[in-house]
Enzyme design. Structure first.
Site: not given
Ligand code: SAH
Length: 213
Positions: A64
């Site tokens: 993010s």
């Molecule tokens: N908090 C992260 C943001 C990653 S982007 C950071 O700081 O890097 C969002 C993430 O949510 C992705 O890795 C994606 O695979 C995950 N995601 C999406 N749907 C999800 C679900 N149902 N359960 C767990 N993770 C999920």
């Protein structure tokens, strides 16, 4: 795993710019000042870690944007000792910021490759969340209720299953809406069946998907 004076200087500049964009919570800003974002970036993107942008990580996901991390974390009104559930561990960066703020963190990721790499990296850096590989829509009923729930992917609608895992008096922050743009919602649980919801504006996230990969 080097965090040089140059990295620290670039990071200070980044956090100053996030502050200038309207983030006032000093606890959030000082936690972000401590986390070496360049170590959470994919190969080839390390040089850009201190730009205020989202970047690609493995499995077609993103780390993010720092402003977004600061914004979501501020909305959560984090207190040291809070029990927090994060859905979407991704790179682990947001998890590290929360852990710097003294929370007890449970984090779920649906991509095995990210679950593994983030767990390894966080441990190397001395951050110890409880990490789970699975579908965040299910939450972690065994460990519920949580003081705070943070969704770091865009959900089509507020995930009802997770509301029941929130403490009364607790806060859930969830970007909600269609694929191209979401509203940043802050949902406060007033009583077992009463919620107050605030809309904090438009953001863009990768989608929150069901099941695991
Ligand atoms: N908090 C992260 C943001 C990653 S982007 C950071 O700081 O890097 C969002 C993430 O949510 C992705 O890795 C994606 O695979 C995950 N995601 C999406 N749907 C999800 C679900 N149902 N359960 C767990 N993770 C999920």
């Amino acid at each position: 795993m080097i965090d040089s004076y140059r990295h620290k200087g670039l990071r200070k500049r980044l956090i100053d710019s996030v502050k200038a964009k309207g983030i006032e919570n000093e606890d959030v800003l000082s936690a972000m000042l401590k986390v070496p974002r360049h170590l959470f970036m994919a190969k080839g993107f390390e040089e850009r870690a201190y730009q205020d942008n989202a970047f690609p990580i493995a499995a077609d996901q993103t780390i993010s944007q720092p402003y977004t991390v600061a914004f979501q974390t501020s909305l959560l009104d984090i207190k040291s000792g809070d029990k927090v559930l994060e859905v979407g561990t991704g790179s682990g960066y947001q998890a590290a910021v929360l852990l710097e703020m003294g929370v007890k963190l449970y984090t779920i990721e649906r991509h095995q490759v990210l679950f593994k790499s983030s767990q390894l990296l966080l441990k190397k850096l001395g951050y110890y969340p409880y990490s789970y590989y699975g579908d965040g829509y299910k939450g972690l009923p065994t460990y519920a209720p949580f003081d705070k729930i943070l969704i770091t992917a865009g959900a089509p609608a507020i995930p009802e299953s997770l509301l029941s895992q929130l403490k009364i008096g607790g806060i859930m922050v969830v970007p909600t809406g269609p694929r191209h743009t979401q509203d940043m919602l802050k949902v406060m649980k007033i009583s077992e069946n009463d919620y107050k919801t605030e809309n904090h504006g438009k953001f863009v996230f990768v989608p929150m998907l069901k099941g695991k990969e």
